[in-house]
Motif scaffolding. Structure first.
Motif, PDB file in Angstrom:
ATOM      1  N   MET A  34       0.870  -1.236  -0.164  1.00 22.18           N
ATOM      2  CA  MET A  34      -0.231   0.070  -0.137  1.00 22.18           C
ATOM      3  C   MET A  34       0.984   1.217   0.220  1.00 22.18           C
ATOM      4  N   ILE A  35       2.066   1.647   0.846  1.00 23.03           N
ATOM      5  CA  ILE A  35       2.926   2.481   1.008  1.00 23.03           C
ATOM      6  C   ILE A  35       3.443   2.915  -0.404  1.00 23.03           C
ATOM      7  N   ILE A  36       3.936   1.599  -1.036  1.00 21.53           N
ATOM      8  CA  ILE A  36       4.512   1.725  -2.359  1.00 21.53           C
ATOM      9  C   ILE A  36       3.592   2.465  -3.270  1.00 21.53           C
ATOM     10  N   GLY A  37       2.407   1.574  -3.272  1.00 23.95           N
ATOM     11  CA  GLY A  37       1.303   1.881  -4.276  1.00 23.95           C
ATOM     12  C   GLY A  37       0.972   3.529  -4.051  1.00 23.95           C
ATOM     13  N   LEU A  38       0.890   4.066  -2.870  1.00 22.49           N
ATOM     14  CA  LEU A  38       0.513   5.491  -2.728  1.00 22.49           C
ATOM     15  C   LEU A  38       1.704   6.360  -3.305  1.00 22.49           C
ATOM     16  N   PHE A  39       2.735   6.095  -3.080  1.00 20.81           N
ATOM     17  CA  PHE A  39       4.081   6.770  -3.658  1.00 20.81           C
ATOM     18  C   PHE A  39       3.902   6.932  -5.251  1.00 20.81           C
ATOM     19  N   LEU A  40       3.656   5.531  -5.763  1.00 19.69           N
ATOM     20  CA  LEU A  40       3.295   5.618  -7.191  1.00 19.69           C
ATOM     21  C   LEU A  40       2.379   6.494  -7.658  1.00 19.69           C
ATOM     22  N   VAL A  41       1.202   6.560  -6.862  1.00 17.54           N
ATOM     23  CA  VAL A  41       0.138   7.546  -7.431  1.00 17.54           C
ATOM     24  C   VAL A  41       0.743   8.780  -7.367  1.00 17.54           C
ATOM     25  N   ASP A  42       1.466   9.155  -6.299  1.00 15.21           N
ATOM     26  CA  ASP A  42       2.010  10.660  -6.230  1.00 15.21           C
ATOM     27  C   ASP A  42       2.828  10.854  -7.612  1.00 15.21           C
ATOM     28  N   ARG A  43       3.570   9.664  -8.003  1.00  9.83           N
ATOM     29  CA  ARG A  43       4.667   9.864  -9.100  1.00  9.83           C
ATOM     30  C   ARG A  43       3.864   9.863 -10.194  1.00  9.83           C
ATOM     31  N   THR A  44       2.850   9.176 -10.404  1.00 10.64           N
ATOM     32  CA  THR A  44       2.318   9.175 -11.910  1.00 10.64           C
ATOM     33  C   THR A  44       0.700   9.319 -11.951  1.00 10.64           C
ATOM     34  N   GLY A  45      -0.102   9.189 -11.098  1.00 10.71           N
ATOM     35  CA  GLY A  45      -1.462   9.689 -11.145  1.00 10.71           C
ATOM     36  C   GLY A  45      -2.563   8.843 -10.604  1.00 10.71           C
ATOM     37  N   LEU A  46      -3.679   8.997 -10.619  1.00  8.33           N
ATOM     38  CA  LEU A  46      -4.566   8.403 -10.325  1.00  8.33           C
ATOM     39  C   LEU A  46      -5.277   7.113 -10.414  1.00  8.33           C
ATOM     40  N   PRO A  47      -4.990   6.797 -12.077  1.00  4.85           N
ATOM     41  CA  PRO A  47      -5.275   5.307 -12.458  1.00  4.85           C
ATOM     42  C   PRO A  47      -4.538   4.462 -11.342  1.00  4.85           C
ATOM     43  N   VAL A  48      -3.284   4.775 -10.875  1.00  2.00           N
ATOM     44  CA  VAL A  48      -2.888   3.610 -10.089  1.00  2.00           C
ATOM     45  C   VAL A  48      -3.568   3.381  -8.786  1.00  2.00           C
ATOM     46  N   LEU A  49      -4.200   4.545  -8.312  1.00  2.00           N
ATOM     47  CA  LEU A  49      -5.119   4.294  -7.101  1.00  2.00           C
ATOM     48  C   LEU A  49      -6.371   3.454  -7.448  1.00  2.00           C
ATOM     49  N   TRP A  50      -6.847   3.891  -8.286  1.00  2.00           N
ATOM     50  CA  TRP A  50      -8.247   3.098  -8.732  1.00  2.00           C
ATOM     51  C   TRP A  50      -7.975   1.821  -9.125  1.00  2.00           C
ATOM     52  N   VAL A  51      -7.075   1.476 -10.010  1.00  2.00           N
ATOM     53  CA  VAL A  51      -6.839   0.004 -10.177  1.00  2.00           C
ATOM     54  C   VAL A  51      -6.295  -0.846  -8.982  1.00  2.00           C
ATOM     55  N   GLY A  52      -5.350  -0.182  -8.053  1.00  2.00           N
ATOM     56  CA  GLY A  52      -4.876  -0.610  -6.880  1.00  2.00           C
ATOM     57  C   GLY A  52      -6.106  -0.837  -5.967  1.00  2.00           C
ATOM     58  N   LEU A  53      -7.160  -0.255  -5.584  1.00  2.00           N
ATOM     59  CA  LEU A  53      -8.141  -0.183  -4.632  1.00  2.00           C
ATOM     60  C   LEU A  53      -9.071  -1.458  -5.403  1.00  2.00           C
ATOM     61  N   VAL A  54      -9.376  -1.622  -6.560  1.00  2.00           N
ATOM     62  CA  VAL A  54      -9.998  -2.666  -7.076  1.00  2.00           C
ATOM     63  C   VAL A  54      -9.238  -4.030  -6.596  1.00  2.00           C
ATOM     64  N   SER A  55      -8.022  -4.075  -6.904  1.00  2.00           N
ATOM     65  CA  SER A  55      -7.204  -5.321  -6.833  1.00  2.00           C
ATOM     66  C   SER A  55      -7.267  -5.534  -5.256  1.00  2.00           C
ATOM     67  N   PHE A  56      -6.885  -4.568  -4.352  1.00  2.00           N
ATOM     68  CA  PHE A  56      -6.955  -4.864  -2.945  1.00  2.00           C
ATOM     69  C   PHE A  56      -8.459  -5.550  -2.449  1.00  2.00           C
ATOM     70  N   ALA A  57      -9.772  -4.995  -2.991  1.00  2.00           N
ATOM     71  CA  ALA A  57     -10.723  -5.294  -2.678  1.00  2.00           C
ATOM     72  C   ALA A  57     -11.082  -6.745  -3.204  1.00  2.00           C
ATOM     73  N   VAL A  58     -10.674  -7.253  -4.428  1.00  2.00           N
ATOM     74  CA  VAL A  58     -10.619  -8.471  -4.959  1.00  2.00           C
ATOM     75  C   VAL A  58      -9.688  -9.405  -4.051  1.00  2.00           C
ATOM     76  N   GLY A  59      -8.594  -9.006  -3.563  1.00  2.00           N
ATOM     77  CA  GLY A  59      -7.490  -9.939  -2.859  1.00  2.00           C
ATOM     78  C   GLY A  59      -7.946 -10.085  -1.420  1.00  2.00           C
ATOM     79  N   TYR A  60      -8.981  -9.098  -1.103  1.00  2.00           N
ATOM     80  CA  TYR A  60      -9.823  -9.361   0.356  1.00  2.00           C
ATOM     81  C   TYR A  60     -10.661 -10.440   0.261  1.00  2.00           C
ATOM     82  N   PHE A  61     -11.820  -9.975  -0.713  1.00  2.00           N
ATOM     83  CA  PHE A  61     -13.057 -10.632  -0.857  1.00  2.00           C
ATOM     84  C   PHE A  61     -12.738 -12.137  -1.548  1.00  2.00           C
TER      85      PHE A  61
END
Length: 300
Positions: free
Chosen positions: A103-130
């Motif tokens: 998550m920390i690395i992902g948020l760092f990449l969001v800051d470096r590259t943009g919001l698409p990383v956040l949206w795709v990351g959130l979907v992936s985390f949700a699927v990973g949990y459920f």
């Protein structure tokens, strides 16, 4: 119970042997960005690979932990915590640590590259949990292969592509172009889960798991398993024809005899202890040779 080393416990909990299945889509995305968009960022590439691998290991550990809760008191090879004498607290700490790192690395990449990383990351985390958590885990439904293939095959390929070409002005069609490139990853990775469900077809119903094999039967599952490898090869061919991947990725055609032999061996005797390994070998072989061929094209 025989004492188990810390290394063996950790390996059993996070299933390190499966990391290649998340690492390869990363390389596929990097290859796509370098070949088609002529863009490569070494820092972002390393960061996304670390984040993806950490997340994959966290999901593996979470799956094992949830299996422990469900199969407690039952004889099942799925009960890794019991079989390897892993304390629940150890499992939870490992899951949390790996998830936070990702998550920390992902948020760092969001800051470096943009919001698409956040949206795709959130979907992936949700699927990973459920996938194994919540009241209705995805792994107990007929949709496990679909979600695992799309999340690991497509999402990872997309993220690895995006963080390497985010700065370009023209990114039109990135979503569907990445999907075509990701087809071999989507279908080979989903096939690992399908092979697992075929091998577990007798045990799963008693444990409340009604996978696609439960509905389609052994032969239906095997036919789908075999066809999925064909689609993976067709996807690579399509990506080359469209110019998304270099021609040398077609070296993967040389793997067809080996993949077919392994496919027939599993189809004849689908067992977790003996032939399931062929599903992993096939996936890794197809993706590895695709990436190696593409890498050679970039170097030459």
């Amino acid at each position: 119970m025989k004492k188990v080393s810390v290394i063996k416990k950790a390996n059993a909990l996070v299933q390190t042997k499966s990391v290649v299945t998340s690492f390869m889509p990363c390389l596929l995305g990097i290859l796509f960005a370098a070949n088609y968009y002529h863009s490569f960022n070494v820092v972002n590439s390393l960061l996304i690979m670390i984040s993806v691998v950490a997340f994959h290991l966290a999901v593996n550990a979470h799956n094992q932990y949830k299996d422990y809760e469900r199969y407690r008191g039952k004889d099942s090879h799925n009960n890794i915590l019991k079989n390897f004498d892993i304390k629940p607290l150890q499992a939870r700490s490992t899951i949390l640590g790996l998830a936070l790192l990702s998550m920390i690395i992902g948020l760092f990449l969001v800051d470096r590259t943009g919001l698409p990383v956040l949206w795709v990351g959130l979907v992936s985390f949700a699927v990973g949990y459920f996938y194994s958590g919540g009241p209705y885990p995805i792994s107990k439904t007929p949709f496990g292969e679909l979600f695992s293939g799309l999340t690991m095959g497509y999402n990872i390929t997309f993220l690895a592509t995006y963080v390497n070409m985010y700065q370009l002005i023209d990114v039109s069609g990135l979503w569907y172009k990445t999907f075509i490139v990701a087809i071999p990853a989507i279908f080979t990775i989903s096939n690992i889960m399908l092979a697992n469900n075929i091998a577990d077809r007798k045990e799963d119903p008693a444990l409340g798991r009604k996978t696609i094999v439960y509905y389609w039967g052994k032969q239906g599952g095997i036919r789908l398993w075999e066809v999925s490898f064909v689609i993976a090869y067709v996807g690579i061919l399509a990506a080359v024809v469209l110019g998304y991947l270099p021609v040398l990725t077609l070296l993967v055609i040389l793997t067809i005899p080996i993949v077919w032999r392994n496919t027939r061996r599993f189809s004849a005797h689908p067992k977790k202890e003996t032939t399931f390994l062929y599903a992993i070998i096939n996936a890794q072989l197809i993706l590895a040779v695709t990436v190696i061929g593409g890498g050679l094209a970039l170097i030459l």
